[in-house]
Structures are given as structure tokens and as C-alpha cells.
Design a protein around this motif. Structure first.
Motif, PDB file in Angstrom:
ATOM      1  N   PRO A  81       0.975  -1.267   0.137  1.00 35.35           N
ATOM      2  CA  PRO A  81      -0.018  -0.128   0.039  1.00 35.35           C
ATOM      3  C   PRO A  81       0.873   1.252  -0.054  1.00 35.35           C
ATOM      4  N   ALA A  82       1.985   1.366   0.848  1.00 38.82           N
ATOM      5  CA  ALA A  82       2.733   2.343   0.688  1.00 38.82           C
ATOM      6  C   ALA A  82       3.391   2.889  -0.718  1.00 38.82           C
ATOM      7  N   VAL A  83       3.746   1.642  -1.435  1.00 38.06           N
ATOM      8  CA  VAL A  83       4.503   1.820  -2.604  1.00 38.06           C
ATOM      9  C   VAL A  83       3.374   2.354  -3.565  1.00 38.06           C
ATOM     10  N   ALA A  84       2.117   1.881  -3.277  1.00 34.77           N
ATOM     11  CA  ALA A  84       0.754   2.443  -4.412  1.00 34.77           C
ATOM     12  C   ALA A  84       0.455   3.855  -4.146  1.00 34.77           C
ATOM     13  N   LEU A  85       0.547   3.987  -2.943  1.00 34.62           N
ATOM     14  CA  LEU A  85       0.306   5.722  -2.503  1.00 34.62           C
ATOM     15  C   LEU A  85       1.422   6.435  -2.931  1.00 34.62           C
ATOM     16  N   VAL A  86       2.638   6.330  -2.812  1.00 37.30           N
ATOM     17  CA  VAL A  86       3.768   6.850  -3.472  1.00 37.30           C
ATOM     18  C   VAL A  86       3.520   7.181  -5.008  1.00 37.30           C
ATOM     19  N   PHE A  87       3.155   6.078  -5.617  1.00 38.34           N
ATOM     20  CA  PHE A  87       2.966   5.937  -7.089  1.00 38.34           C
ATOM     21  C   PHE A  87       1.798   6.817  -7.483  1.00 38.34           C
ATOM     22  N   ALA A  88       0.702   6.896  -6.822  1.00 33.75           N
ATOM     23  CA  ALA A  88      -0.427   7.656  -7.044  1.00 33.75           C
ATOM     24  C   ALA A  88      -0.168   9.028  -6.956  1.00 33.75           C
ATOM     25  N   VAL A  89       0.617   9.321  -5.791  1.00 37.39           N
ATOM     26  CA  VAL A  89       1.035  10.878  -5.506  1.00 37.39           C
ATOM     27  C   VAL A  89       1.847  11.285  -6.722  1.00 37.39           C
ATOM     28  N   VAL A  90       2.829  10.679  -7.042  1.00 38.96           N
ATOM     29  CA  VAL A  90       3.748  10.999  -8.366  1.00 38.96           C
ATOM     30  C   VAL A  90       2.948  11.031  -9.492  1.00 38.96           C
ATOM     31  N   LEU A  91       2.099   9.947  -9.856  1.00 42.82           N
ATOM     32  CA  LEU A  91       1.202  10.011 -11.093  1.00 42.82           C
ATOM     33  C   LEU A  91       0.467  11.435 -11.034  1.00 42.82           C
ATOM     34  N   PHE A  92      -0.191  11.620 -10.098  1.00 38.64           N
ATOM     35  CA  PHE A  92      -1.298  12.661 -10.114  1.00 38.64           C
ATOM     36  C   PHE A  92      -0.484  14.029  -9.898  1.00 38.64           C
ATOM     37  N   SER A  93       0.678  14.196  -9.442  1.00 30.46           N
ATOM     38  CA  SER A  93       1.519  15.528  -9.473  1.00 30.46           C
ATOM     39  C   SER A  93       2.109  15.819 -10.890  1.00 30.46           C
ATOM     40  N   LEU A  94       2.045  14.528 -11.609  1.00 30.46           N
ATOM     41  CA  LEU A  94       2.528  14.744 -13.129  1.00 30.46           C
ATOM     42  C   LEU A  94       1.642  15.108 -13.865  1.00 30.46           C
ATOM     43  N   THR A  95       0.277  14.663 -13.683  1.00 35.64           N
ATOM     44  CA  THR A  95      -0.795  14.904 -14.749  1.00 35.64           C
ATOM     45  C   THR A  95      -1.893  15.811 -14.421  1.00 35.64           C
ATOM     46  N   THR A  96      -1.675  16.359 -13.297  1.00 38.26           N
ATOM     47  CA  THR A  96      -2.550  17.667 -12.869  1.00 38.26           C
ATOM     48  C   THR A  96      -1.599  18.863 -12.410  1.00 38.26           C
ATOM     49  N   ASP A  97      -2.155  19.922 -12.368  1.00 34.84           N
ATOM     50  CA  ASP A  97      -1.343  21.062 -12.013  1.00 34.84           C
ATOM     51  C   ASP A  97      -1.377  21.510 -10.671  1.00 34.84           C
ATOM     52  N   THR A  98      -2.438  21.117  -9.964  1.00 33.57           N
ATOM     53  CA  THR A  98      -2.690  21.700  -8.460  1.00 33.57           C
ATOM     54  C   THR A  98      -2.747  20.447  -7.583  1.00 33.57           C
ATOM     55  N   PHE A  99      -2.575  19.232  -7.879  1.00 32.46           N
ATOM     56  CA  PHE A  99      -2.450  17.821  -6.815  1.00 32.46           C
ATOM     57  C   PHE A  99      -1.738  18.400  -5.866  1.00 32.46           C
ATOM     58  N   LEU A 100      -0.235  18.927  -6.042  1.00 30.38           N
ATOM     59  CA  LEU A 100       0.685  18.984  -4.788  1.00 30.38           C
ATOM     60  C   LEU A 100       0.493  20.345  -4.142  1.00 30.38           C
ATOM     61  N   ASP A 101      -0.501  21.011  -4.676  1.00 30.33           N
ATOM     62  CA  ASP A 101      -0.779  22.230  -3.857  1.00 30.33           C
ATOM     63  C   ASP A 101      -0.862  21.864  -2.127  1.00 30.33           C
ATOM     64  N   VAL A 102      -0.387  22.806  -1.316  1.00 32.50           N
ATOM     65  CA  VAL A 102      -0.641  22.606   0.078  1.00 32.50           C
ATOM     66  C   VAL A 102      -2.087  22.517   0.464  1.00 32.50           C
ATOM     67  N   ASP A 103      -2.592  23.419   0.049  1.00 36.81           N
ATOM     68  CA  ASP A 103      -4.220  23.416   0.201  1.00 36.81           C
ATOM     69  C   ASP A 103      -4.818  22.144  -0.033  1.00 36.81           C
TER      70      ASP A 103
END
Length: 337
Positions: free
Chosen positions: A34-56
Motif C-alpha cells: 500500500p505504501a508503494v501504491a500511495l507513493v505511485f499515485a501521488v507521483v502520477l497525479f502530481s505529473l498529470t494535474t497542475d494543482t494536486f501537490l498544492d499545500v491546500d
């Protein structure tokens, strides 16, 4: 693809014995996949969307996972014993209605809060009592309790919702800012404390060892001197207490008690538990894995929403993940034999 395969690319340079040892470690440690999957999902969405990694946005993702994540914490305890709780969200909803309605009637805040938590604990005690006394399948018992609680909530609410203006009941929704920009709520702190307490209880106490033993093999646990019925009953009572805290969090998140709220909360909590690596067959898993599983669900929904994916397709993606997680669990159990 299982956790071992996900790490396959990074282990190509290892010798065969080391690759085998790493694969065995991954399969035996439920939270790794699950930890690997979570990191993968965060990286994927940070690359495919503009606002995912915003602090808010990241803060919002965590806040959105709080109630389901807390329900999943209680669900984990039940599933570790080889059971399942279909009535956890219904118990949470009934507790929110009781607290809100008492507050509207002028009852003191501490009394309303304690009453709501007490109702959730009473539901857990009743459910656990029926399961242990009559040795009935938890699925059937909690399905019946779900139906009863759903009807009771709607009867008690009289077909209406109750806004919550009480300071104590909404306290967990109070917002603060770390470093002047990271929004956090008191509910986050309470949820983290709950996870840490139950993690310690399951991994560092005799009670925790008994819970795992009962989930692995109730008869073997009984023969080794463990009081199986007492352990099961304690699990349902503790789970009820957790559901009461989830009700408090729900009122802090949305200050309105609605009898129709969290209709899929039971399924969402089971999803978080399964994605977190806890076995539906009992005896294997961790609450830290469940925390990761709850975050996976929240990250997946947030990322797909920002990517413009319809909610129905989000449900399809979540369902596929659940099936994959169960398949991985079966594979790991076969390799352990």
C-alpha cells in the motif's frame, strides 16, 4: 500487479537470493505494498494535474479521509479477528444525530458528546455480545444491526437534519496553520493519536497478540489459553468507541447531523482496510496499513476529480484496486504455507 512485482524493476540488479528475500519481506509486510501504491499515485497525479501537490489540496485530501479513516480503524480491529462490520457507519450516524439533537434541546456539551460516544460503544457491545454468545457469523449480525440502526436513525431524526452550532461538538473541525500556510485541524491530531494508540495496543500488548491469534485460528488460540469470546467482545467494544470518535469528527467536518449521511461509509471503510493490506480472512494486517489505505482512497478520488474523471469511473477504479488487493493477499498467504 502485486507489491513484489511493483518493486521488480528496482530489484533487477540484486542477486537471486536477495531478490527472493526482498520479495518475501514485501509479501509478509502488509503495509509495504500500500505504501508503494500511495507513493505511485501521488507521483502520477502530481505529473498529470497542475494543482494536486498544492499545500491546500493535500490538506483537503487528508481532511476528506478523516471520518472514513477513523471508521476504517475500528473496522480493522474487527477484520483482524476474521469478522466484518457492516454497521459501523450506521452507528456513527446515529451517534451524530443523538449529539446534535441533545445539543439543540439545550443539553450541556460534555453530556451530549459522552452520550453519542456511549451509544456507539453500546452498539459495539451489543453486536459483539450477539456474535460471541450465539456464535453467529459477524456478516449476518452486522447486516441486521445495519438495518436496525438505519431505521432507528430515520425514526429518531423525524426525517430532518440537525445543524450543529455547539462549540465542543464542532471542535475537531477547528483549523490551525502550521508554518503559516499548512492547514490542519484538531481532528487530524485526534485521528493520528487514535492510530498510534491502537498500533501500540496491537503490536506491544498481550491483548494485541490475542487479537491476531484469534484471527489466525480461534481454536488454536483457545487451546493456547486465550479467552476467545472475551477477546472478540473487547474488539467490538473498542471498535464502537472508535466509531463514536468518528461521529465527533463528522460533526467537526460538516456541522450538520443527517440521517442519510455516510450511506456507503461501511463499504468505504472496508475498502480502506483491504487496500491497506489487512487480510479479509483475519490474523494479518496493521492499523498503519489502514491509514495508508484511507489515504490511497482519498488521493485517488482527488486526483481523478482534478483530472476530470467522472465519479462513476472513480468507483470502477476503486473496485478494481480492491479486487487486486484481495488477490495479492491470497497470493501472499499461499507463499507463506
Amino acid at each position: 500487479m502485486g507489491p513484489a512485482e511493483l518493486l521488480g524493476v528496482t530489484t533487477m540488479s540484486l542477486t537471486a537470493p536477495r531478490r527472493a528475500a526482498l520479495s518475501e519481506f514485501v509479501l509478509r509486510t502488509p503495509a509495504v505494498g500500500p505504501a508503494v501504491a500511495l507513493v505511485f499515485a501521488v507521483v502520477l497525479f502530481s505529473l498529470t494535474t497542475d494543482t494536486f501537490l498544492d499545500v491546500d489540496n493535500l490538506s483537503l485530501v487528508v481532511q476528506q479521509s478523516l471520518v472514513v479513516g477513523t471508521l476504517a480503524l475500528g473496522q480493522t480491529l474487527v477484520i483482524l479477528t476474521g469478522g466484518i462490520d457492516l454497521a459501523n457507519a450506521a452507528a456513527c450516524v446515529l451517534a451524530t444525530l443523538l449529539m446534535a439533537k441533545l445539543a439543540v434541546g439545550g443539553t450541556a456539551s460534555p453530556v451530549t458528546l459522552l452520550a453519542g460516544v456511549a451509544v456507539a460503544v453500546a452498539v459495539g457491545l451489543t453486536t459483539g455480545g450477539v456474535v460471541t454468545a450465539f456464535r453467529l457469523p459477524p456478516f449476518i449480525v452486522t447486516l441486521g444491526v445495519l438495518t436496525i440502526l438505519t431505521a432507528a436513525s430515520r425514526i429518531y431524526a423525524g426525517g430532518q437534519s440537525y445543524p450543529v452550532t455547539d462549540g465542543l461538538l464542532g471542535w475537531l473541525g477547528t483549523r490551525q496553520y502550521l508554518f503559516g500556510q499548512i492547514e490542519v485541524t484538531f481532528g487530524m491530531g485526534v485521528a493520528l493519536a487514535l492510530y498510534l494508540v491502537l498500533w501500540y495496543s496491537l503490536t506491544r500488548t498481550a491483548w494485541g497478540r490475542h487479537v491476531y491469534a484469534v484471527g489466525n485460528d480461534p481454536e488454536a488460540a483457545r487451546l493456547s489459553g486465550i479467552h476467545v469470546r472475551r477477546t472478540l467482545l473487547s474488539v467490538y467494544v473498542v471498535a464502537g468507541l472508535v466509531y463514536g470518535v468518528a461521529a465527533w469528527q463528522a460533526l467537526g467536518r460538516v456541522p450538520n447531523a443527517d440521517p442519510n449521511a455516510f450511506q456507503t461509509g461501511n463499504l468505504d471503510s472496508i475498502t480502506a482496510v483491504v487496500l491497506g493490506g489487512t487480510s479479509l480472512f483475519g490474523g494479518r494486517g496493521s492499523v498503519l496499513g489502514t491509514l495508508v489505505g484511507a489515504l490511497i482512497v482519498a488521493v485517488l478520488r482527488s486526483g481523478l476529480t482534478q483530472a476530470g474523471i467522472d465519479n462513476l469511473y472513480q468507483d470502477v477504479a476503486t473496485g478494481v484496486l480492491v479486487i487486486v488487493a484481495v488477490a495479492v493477499d491470497r497470493l501472499s498467504r499461499r507463499r507463506q504455507r
